[in-house]
Design a protein around this motif. Structure first.
Motif, short mmCIF file in Angstrom:
data_model
loop_
_atom_site.label_atom_id
_atom_site.label_comp_id
_atom_site.label_asym_id
_atom_site.label_seq_id
_atom_site.Cartn_x
_atom_site.Cartn_y
_atom_site.Cartn_z
N GLU A 247 -11.78 52.71 24.05
CA GLU A 247 -10.59 51.59 23.60
C GLU A 247 -11.17 50.23 22.99
N VAL A 457 -14.25 48.81 23.14
CA VAL A 457 -14.36 47.66 24.30
C VAL A 457 -14.63 48.02 26.06
N ASP A 458 -15.23 48.06 26.97
CA ASP A 458 -15.61 48.54 28.01
C ASP A 458 -14.78 48.03 28.92
N ARG A 459 -13.60 48.61 29.35
CA ARG A 459 -13.16 47.66 30.62
C ARG A 459 -13.57 48.51 31.91
N GLU A 460 -12.63 47.78 32.88
CA GLU A 460 -12.93 48.41 33.95
C GLU A 460 -12.06 49.89 33.85
N SER A 461 -12.33 51.12 34.44
CA SER A 461 -11.75 52.97 34.59
C SER A 461 -12.35 53.63 35.54
N GLU A 464 -16.41 52.58 36.77
CA GLU A 464 -16.11 51.64 37.16
C GLU A 464 -15.80 51.30 38.88
N GLN A 540 -1.31 48.18 36.23
CA GLN A 540 -2.11 49.08 35.19
C GLN A 540 -2.19 50.02 34.15
#
Length: 557
Positions: A247, A457-461, A464, A540
């Motif tokens: 992302e 962007v490395d968001r919570e997925s 994680e 989410q």
């Protein structure tokens, strides 16, 4: 009398007339040209070739509303396919139709700037009756994963889907079906697959000792097959494929934009930096097309396409493709026309395109073919059979065409095939070559879209969440084991040696506590964190994941 009146007169059986001082056209040429005398808006391709002469009074055109009936641009290397794409793209842009082009060799970026006048251009323009003036097109430049000159294009693993991912991982049919089960499992558990490490984490979990029970509950996925998929993913990442997944994900509606002056924006995907990864970039092009199909509304037969999508190096897409993959392509091409999108496949010979797809390509521009080998001769004969009957000896014509010449047949305004016409094509008005790298980078940075996609962007997925769930459950389990083996409240290790707990046997538990420790799956699924995660799936993901014919998915934008 105008050219169109001369053509109509000839079609009605009257004698040919001279037009603007030009010699009368032969009757056969007039009959062919009559098939291209359209009343509505059309793109000008070039002038008719007949009996060795270029007849500038017989213009070969393609109706604008028919561009969503798909097409094929084919021909041997060096015959002018790229310039044909450029010629069509700049006319579409001028008539308010956005265009997508994949730039494999790095020589399409010139479409953004005016061409350079010269003797060869003026000579070609004079031969085909073209009033040539230089003009560039509004353009945006993209690059897969940001590798190369362009705005980064990424896809999440979830939206890419199991069918397309199986293509790039080169999985067989059984493995492809198993990967689909893994995606289904992740969907059901609310584990968002944003990048490759997310998918690898889910597969690794399912292949671990703790995850074997879960494998039995998702359709019979075998540990061995899951292991193959995991190894394929690891090798795929080792080849440097990670930047393409993640992302912010590219919004393919960007491809349908118009410039402030009403011209269609030409979106150029720069691929020279990844041309050694054909399986990847060809499949990414299909993801873009599938994503458009998934999101665009039905428009029926409009007066002009909403987008024309040129699919370069199409043979790479179909090579070694599974039946499910080919079926999905066929269905997408068949149905996306009603969304207002026209697709042109660009390749060397029609035999590179499966018959079911080829049958849907109503517009054909066939450049020269070579016949040096028996295989070449076989391909030539097969190509000739794909054209309607014509007065030409097509085997002779197709091997004798020069650069920038082609055999053309398109769909008329009524949807019927036009007569086959050997054509000398017009010269593009934009620059026939690449722009300087500095100028290209400057255009990319100045784009309003650059800031939206430039930074990954490395968001919570999934990765994680699984890691956090494991850590959350491991901590109280560890504390419980420490308490059960501790001799004093101060935490000093007792003589029993509880302080040497290795984390696998639950310490040296007392005999009256033979209870088996919960599996990792039970820990994760039963944890408060996981239950909270499950409850938040709606917020989410935004909606239940639905998958298209390719298994691709799109979250609400």
């Amino acid at each position: 009398m105008s050219d169109g009146e001369t053509v109509r007169s000839a079609a009605a059986g009257t004698a040919p007339e001279r037009v603007a001082g030009a010699p009368a056209l032969p009757r056969e040429a007039l009959e062919i040209a009559a098939g291209y005398a359209f009343a509505g808006p059309a793109l000008d391709l070039g002038a008719l070739l007949w009996d060795g002469a270029c007849l500038s009074d017989a213009q070969i055109r393609v109706p604008l509303p028919m561009l969503n009936r798909h097409g094929l641009v084919a021909g041997a290397t060096g015959t002018g396919k790229t310039k044909t794409l450029q010629l069509i793209a700049e006319q579409l842009s001028a008539q308010g139709v956005p265009v997508f082009l994949a730039d494999i060799k790095g020589d399409v970026s010139g479409i953004s700037v005016p061409g350079e006048p010269g003797a060869r251009v003026q000579e070609r323009a004079g031969e085909v009756g073209q009033e040539w003036t230089p003009a560039g097109c509004p353009a945006e430049f993209y690059a897969l994963g940001g590798l190369g000159h362009g705005i980064p294009v990424r896809a999440t693993v979830t939206s890419f889907g199991p069918v397309l991912l199986s293509k790039v991982l080169q999985l067989n049919r059984t493995q492809e079906q198993s990967l689909g089960l893994i995606f289904h499992y992740a969907d059901q558990k609310g584990l968002e697959l944003v990048d490759l490490k997310d998918l690898r984490a889910v597969v690794a979990f399912l292949t671990s000792d703790e995850g074997k029970r879960e494998l039995k509950g998702i359709g019979g996925l075998s540990t061995a097959t899951a292991g193959v998929i995991l190894r394929s993913l690891t090798a795929f990442e080792a080849q440097g494929m990670s930047p393409f997944f993640g992302e912010p994900e590219f919004d393919t509606s960007e491809l349908t934009r118009l410039a402030p002056d009403g011209r269609g924006v030409v979106s150029v995907l720069e691929l020279p930096a990844v041309q050694d990864r054909p399986q990847l970039f060809s499949t990414f092009l299909m993801w873009m097309l599938a994503d458009l199909f998934h999101d665009l509304p039905e428009v029926g037969d409009a007066d002009r396409p909403k987008l024309v999508f040129f699919f370069d190096e199409a043979h790479l897409l179909f090579s070694d493709a599974s039946k499910a993959f080919l079926d999905s392509i066929t269905q997408t091409v068949r149905l996306i026309r009603s969304k207002g999108v026209g697709v042109f496949f660009v390749t060397q010979t029609p035999k590179d395109v499966p018959a079911d797809v080829l049958a849907q390509l109503g517009n054909r521009v066939q450049h020269a073919l070579r016949a040096f080998t028996p295989d070449d001769q076989k391909a030539l004969k097969a190509t000739v059979k794909t054209f309607p009957d014509s007065p030409y000896d097509l085997e002779e014509v197709l091997t004798g065409l020069g650069t920038g010449e082609a055999v053309v047949t398109v769909l008329s305004e009524k949807g019927a095939p036009t007569p086959v016409a050997a054509t000398r094509l017009r010269a593009p008005r934009s620059l026939m070559g690449p722009v300087e790298a500095d100028a290209l980078d400057r255009a990319v940075r100045e784009s309003p879209s650059y800031g939206r996609y430039a930074q990954a962007v490395d968001r919570e997925s999934a990765y994680e969440k699984l890691t956090a769930a494991e850590a959350a459950e491991a901590e109280p389990a560890s504390s419980s084991r420490q308490r059960s083996g501790t001799g004093t409240r101060s935490g000093t290790p007792s003589a029993s040696g509880a302080g040497t707990d290795d984390g696998r046997s639950g310490g040296r538990s007392r005999p009256e506590e033979p209870k088996e420790e919960p599996s990792m799956v039970e820990q994760v699924v039963g944890s408060g964190l996981f239950k909270s995660l499950a409850r938040s799936v709606g917020t989410q993901i935004g909606r239940e994941i639905t998958r298209s014919v390719f298994g691709t998915a799109r979250r609400r934008r």
